[in-house]
Design an enzyme around this catalytic site. Structure first.
Site, PDB file in Angstrom:
ATOM      1  N   SER A  16      57.446  54.395  45.004  1.00 38.08           N
ATOM      2  CA  SER A  16      58.435  54.701  43.971  1.00 38.08           C
ATOM      3  C   SER A  16      59.066  56.078  44.159  1.00 38.08           C
ATOM      4  CB  SER A  16      57.797  54.623  42.582  1.00 38.08           C
ATOM      5  OG  SER A  16      58.751  54.975  41.586  1.00 38.08           O
ATOM      6  N   LYS A  17      60.374  56.128  44.018  1.00 36.41           N
ATOM      7  CA  LYS A  17      61.103  57.388  44.068  1.00 36.41           C
ATOM      8  C   LYS A  17      61.439  57.907  42.676  1.00 36.41           C
ATOM      9  CE  LYS A  17      63.222  56.549  48.611  1.00 36.41           C
ATOM     10  NZ  LYS A  17      62.639  57.694  49.305  1.00 36.41           N
ATOM     11  N   SER A  18      61.000  57.201  41.643  1.00 37.22           N
ATOM     12  CA  SER A  18      61.316  57.624  40.278  1.00 37.22           C
ATOM     13  C   SER A  18      60.821  59.037  39.962  1.00 37.22           C
ATOM     14  CB  SER A  18      60.742  56.619  39.273  1.00 37.22           C
ATOM     15  OG  SER A  18      61.424  55.389  39.354  1.00 37.22           O
ATOM     16  N   LYS A  68      57.403  43.592  34.961  1.00 36.59           N
ATOM     17  CA  LYS A  68      58.567  43.640  34.079  1.00 36.59           C
ATOM     18  C   LYS A  68      58.586  42.523  33.030  1.00 36.59           C
ATOM     19  CE  LYS A  68      61.559  46.143  37.257  1.00 36.59           C
ATOM     20  NZ  LYS A  68      62.927  46.284  37.815  1.00 36.59           N
ATOM     21  N   ASN A  89      62.048  47.064  31.659  1.00 35.22           N
ATOM     22  CA  ASN A  89      61.708  48.022  32.712  1.00 35.22           C
ATOM     23  C   ASN A  89      61.458  49.416  32.144  1.00 35.22           C
ATOM     24  OD1 ASN A  89      64.437  48.796  32.140  1.00 35.22           O
ATOM     25  ND2 ASN A  89      64.555  49.724  34.168  1.00 35.22           N
ATOM     26  N   ASP A 105      67.796  48.174  33.568  1.00 38.16           N
ATOM     27  CA  ASP A 105      68.147  47.642  34.885  1.00 38.16           C
ATOM     28  C   ASP A 105      69.540  47.016  34.907  1.00 38.16           C
ATOM     29  OD1 ASP A 105      66.005  48.337  36.475  1.00 38.16           O
ATOM     30  OD2 ASP A 105      64.892  46.484  36.116  1.00 38.16           O
ATOM     31  N   ALA A 131      63.720  41.741  38.057  1.00 38.15           N
ATOM     32  CA  ALA A 131      64.964  42.397  38.444  1.00 38.15           C
ATOM     33  C   ALA A 131      66.114  41.395  38.499  1.00 38.15           C
ATOM     34  CB  ALA A 131      64.801  43.092  39.791  1.00 38.15           C
TER      35      ALA A 131
END
Length: 270
Positions: A16-18, A68, A89, A105, A131
């Protein structure tokens, strides 16, 4: 001394880049808070939300695969997301301090293609998970034409078409693409550690757009194939940053500094 924090949960979660995104914005705004990545297994979701509900420093979480849809069973749904998108999400504390689930999302997905006229245009979507639900919800709202879903489980895809009131068909993953104006990979195929996504892009018209919501790696095999064909592409950072911006406001009651998006994208692409 404790300080407010939010986090992203999933299984797996190391990709994850969150945290990079939210910490970047927190730093630019000089907000004393943190954002973390936390591994949560499917059978631990209930315990996770029970514990965070009692943690007054916790401002909320983003939710990634595979939670989700399942997360809807553990938090209130004041916006009726269960009946519309069918997946959340983001979980945040409302004005009373209680937990609430929502979905950023759909708006994050739609943002980079909002200027396109997709009314009555054919679209193809890979995947039928959480998603994909957000993607199909957004596409239904703008009145796209026939939608072709490619998925391992055709029955699940057919249920989504019916649920969102979309006309179209469901094909297996190795089925032939239609001449779609927009192709969206809303699955995890092509993600680091997941099987690749192999599609014959030949049937797509020369002005088609290929949109891959996978962001690790940023330049997926699908986007490489689209580039080789000279097609316009949209990478997963567009949706990731868009949905994160909406969640950031819910968590920290501050508008993220989007004027630094170019710098943020450069950081995320390393």
């Amino acid at each position: 001394m404790s300080r407010p924090y939010a986090e992203v949960i999933g299984d797996p979660i190391a990709h994850s880049k969150s945290p990079l995104i939210h910490r970047f914005w927190l730093d630019r705004l000089k907000i004393e808070a943190d954002y973390r990545a936390t591994h949560v297994a499917a059978d631990a979701l209930g315990v996770y939300f029970d514990e965070r509900r009692r943690d007054r420093d916790w401002r909320g979480c983003n939710i990634t695969v595979p939670h989700k849809e399942a997360a809807l069973m553990h938090v209130p749904d004041p916006g009726g997301i269960r009946q519309t998108i069918g997946a959340i999400n983001t979980v945040f504390r409302d004005e009373t301090g209680e937990l609430a689930g929502t979905n950023t999302d759909a708006a994050g997905f739609w943002s980079p293609i909002s200027a396109l006229d997709l009314r009555d245009k054919p679209v193809a979507v890979v995947g039928a998970g959480g998603a994909a639900r957000a993607v199909l919800f957004a596409l239904a709202r703008v009145g796209v034409g026939e939608v072709t879903i490619l998925n391992r489980t055709p029955l699940k895809g057919a249920g989504l078409l019916a649920g969102f009131g979309l006309k179209g068909k469901v094909l297996p993953l190795d089925g032939p693409l239609p001449p779609a104006a927009l192709l969206v990979n809303a699955s995890t195929l092509g993600m680091t550690g997941q099987p690749p996504l192999h599609l014959d892009l030949g049937p797509l018209p020369d002005d088609a757009i290929v949109y891959d919501i996978v962001y690790s790696p940023l330049q997926t095999g699908l986007l490489q194939d689209a580039d080789a064909r000279g097609l316009d592409t949209i990478d997963g950072l567009e949706m990731l940053i868009g949905q994160a911006a909406l969640a950031f406001e819910l968590f920290f009651d501050a508008e993220p500094p989007r004027q630094h998006d170019d710098e943020l994208r450069e950081l995320l692409a390393r």
